[in-house]
Design a protein around this motif. Structure first.
Motif, PDB file in Angstrom:
ATOM      1  N   HIS A 165       0.832  -1.203   0.000  1.00 40.90           N
ATOM      2  CA  HIS A 165       0.000   0.000   0.000  1.00 40.90           C
ATOM      3  C   HIS A 165       0.869   1.256   0.000  1.00 40.90           C
ATOM      4  N   ALA A 166       1.904   1.273   0.834  1.00 47.32           N
ATOM      5  CA  ALA A 166       2.805   2.429   0.879  1.00 47.32           C
ATOM      6  C   ALA A 166       3.544   2.597  -0.446  1.00 47.32           C
ATOM      7  N   ALA A 167       4.001   1.490  -1.028  1.00 49.42           N
ATOM      8  CA  ALA A 167       4.711   1.558  -2.308  1.00 49.42           C
ATOM      9  C   ALA A 167       3.793   2.067  -3.416  1.00 49.42           C
ATOM     10  N   ALA A 168       2.534   1.654  -3.403  1.00 50.84           N
ATOM     11  CA  ALA A 168       1.582   2.098  -4.428  1.00 50.84           C
ATOM     12  C   ALA A 168       1.421   3.616  -4.383  1.00 50.84           C
ATOM     13  N   ARG A 169       1.244   4.157  -3.194  1.00 51.57           N
ATOM     14  CA  ARG A 169       1.093   5.615  -3.062  1.00 51.57           C
ATOM     15  C   ARG A 169       2.381   6.341  -3.469  1.00 51.57           C
ATOM     16  N   GLU A 170       3.510   5.771  -3.094  1.00 51.69           N
ATOM     17  CA  GLU A 170       4.787   6.368  -3.459  1.00 51.69           C
ATOM     18  C   GLU A 170       4.991   6.356  -4.976  1.00 51.69           C
ATOM     19  N   MET A 171       4.681   5.236  -5.621  1.00 52.60           N
ATOM     20  CA  MET A 171       4.861   5.134  -7.071  1.00 52.60           C
ATOM     21  C   MET A 171       3.929   6.101  -7.802  1.00 52.60           C
ATOM     22  N   GLU A 172       2.718   6.262  -7.307  1.00 52.15           N
ATOM     23  CA  GLU A 172       1.785   7.195  -7.949  1.00 52.15           C
ATOM     24  C   GLU A 172       2.319   8.623  -7.850  1.00 52.15           C
ATOM     25  N   THR A 173       2.876   8.958  -6.710  1.00 56.58           N
ATOM     26  CA  THR A 173       3.474  10.284  -6.537  1.00 56.58           C
ATOM     27  C   THR A 173       4.661  10.462  -7.483  1.00 56.58           C
ATOM     28  N   LEU A 174       5.502   9.449  -7.585  1.00 61.03           N
ATOM     29  CA  LEU A 174       6.655   9.533  -8.489  1.00 61.03           C
ATOM     30  C   LEU A 174       6.220   9.663  -9.943  1.00 61.03           C
ATOM     31  N   LEU A 175       5.150   8.955 -10.319  1.00 66.14           N
ATOM     32  CA  LEU A 175       4.635   9.047 -11.686  1.00 66.14           C
ATOM     33  C   LEU A 175       4.194  10.477 -12.003  1.00 66.14           C
ATOM     34  N   TRP A 176       3.411  11.084 -11.119  1.00 59.68           N
ATOM     35  CA  TRP A 176       2.936  12.450 -11.376  1.00 59.68           C
ATOM     36  C   TRP A 176       4.070  13.466 -11.310  1.00 59.68           C
ATOM     37  N   ARG A 177       5.030  13.250 -10.426  1.00 61.57           N
ATOM     38  CA  ARG A 177       6.193  14.155 -10.391  1.00 61.57           C
ATOM     39  C   ARG A 177       6.954  14.074 -11.698  1.00 61.57           C
ATOM     40  N   ALA A 178       7.113  12.851 -12.225  1.00 65.56           N
ATOM     41  CA  ALA A 178       7.803  12.699 -13.510  1.00 65.56           C
ATOM     42  C   ALA A 178       7.003  13.369 -14.624  1.00 65.56           C
ATOM     43  N   LEU A 179       5.684  13.222 -14.609  1.00 62.99           N
ATOM     44  CA  LEU A 179       4.855  13.867 -15.632  1.00 62.99           C
ATOM     45  C   LEU A 179       4.992  15.383 -15.588  1.00 62.99           C
ATOM     46  N   CYS A 180       5.105  15.938 -14.381  1.00 66.65           N
ATOM     47  CA  CYS A 180       5.195  17.392 -14.245  1.00 66.65           C
ATOM     48  C   CYS A 180       6.618  17.925 -14.378  1.00 66.65           C
ATOM     49  N   ASP A 181       7.597  17.181 -13.838  1.00 65.89           N
ATOM     50  CA  ASP A 181       8.933  17.742 -13.699  1.00 65.89           C
ATOM     51  C   ASP A 181      10.033  17.053 -14.499  1.00 65.89           C
ATOM     52  N   GLU A 182       9.951  15.736 -14.692  1.00 61.22           N
ATOM     53  CA  GLU A 182      11.049  14.986 -15.297  1.00 61.22           C
ATOM     54  C   GLU A 182      10.546  13.988 -16.333  1.00 61.22           C
ATOM     55  N   PRO A 183      10.019  14.449 -17.465  1.00 61.82           N
ATOM     56  CA  PRO A 183       9.436  13.526 -18.446  1.00 61.82           C
ATOM     57  C   PRO A 183      10.402  12.472 -18.969  1.00 61.82           C
ATOM     58  N   GLU A 184      11.697  12.763 -18.959  1.00 62.62           N
ATOM     59  CA  GLU A 184      12.652  11.777 -19.451  1.00 62.62           C
ATOM     60  C   GLU A 184      12.737  10.547 -18.550  1.00 62.62           C
TER      61      GLU A 184
END
Length: 180
Positions: free
Chosen positions: A45-64
């Motif tokens: 559960h913790a990893a799922a929330r963390e991965m979702e946050t990382l996905l959106w951060r990448a979409l906003c800040d680090e597309p590469e």
């Protein structure tokens, strides 16, 4: 974690650090929480929330960096990023494919920030797979200032033998913003 707009999705309370009688800290305590992650379920559960946050951060800040989060067989519907606002399902075999759409949308600096309205709901699909559903706000800087899009999202993540989590399904849709 701060985003471009200075917002945060981090629920951590600020204050003095715990002393010797404070919360237990071990390898089973992770992800910015003082909660013991002493079961596979809690860690998933913790990893799922963390991965979702990382996905959106990448979409906003680090597309590469998006490619490292996406499984080769990922499927997606995302009218917020798809060309022409298309709701057509995308995969590795479509033109454009999932990675192309995510990177093109992110590289166009479409979103400058995001905010989850509440903690995403997480369900375990299997021992090594989780699904999330949530509502979020996406922000971008327009000619007349900051604009907000309210969306609902769902994603499914699969854990690899190497313990990495990969996105296998992603669905984003416009939501009514008068509900919260």
């Amino acid at each position: 974690m701060p985003t471009v707009l200075g917002m945060t999705n981090d629920k951590k309370k600020t204050g003095p650090s715990p002393g010797p009688g404070g919360p237990h800290v071990s390898s089973s305590t992770t992800m910015g929480s003082n909660e013991r992650l002493d079961t596979i379920s809690k860690r998933n559960h913790a990893a799922a929330r963390e991965m979702e946050t990382l996905l959106w951060r990448a979409l906003c800040d680090e597309p590469e960096s998006l490619k490292e989060y996406i499984a080769h067989d990922c499927v997606m519907i995302n009218p917020l990023l798809a060309p022409g606002g298309s709701c057509e399902p995308l995969s590795k075999d479509t033109q454009p494919n999932v990675v192309d759409v995510l990177q093109a949308g992110a590289n166009g600096n479409k979103f400058t920030g995001y905010r989850f309205h509440h903690d995403p709901f997480v369900v375990e699909v299997d021992l090594m797979a989780v699904a999330l559903v949530y509502k979020l706000s996406l922000f971008w800087q327009g000619k007349r200032g900051t604009k907000e899009i309210v969306a609902s999202a769902s994603s499914t993540w699969r854990q690899t033998a190497g313990a990495d989590w990969l996105l296998v399904a992603f669905h984003v849709a416009y939501a009514d913003d008068d509900e919260d």
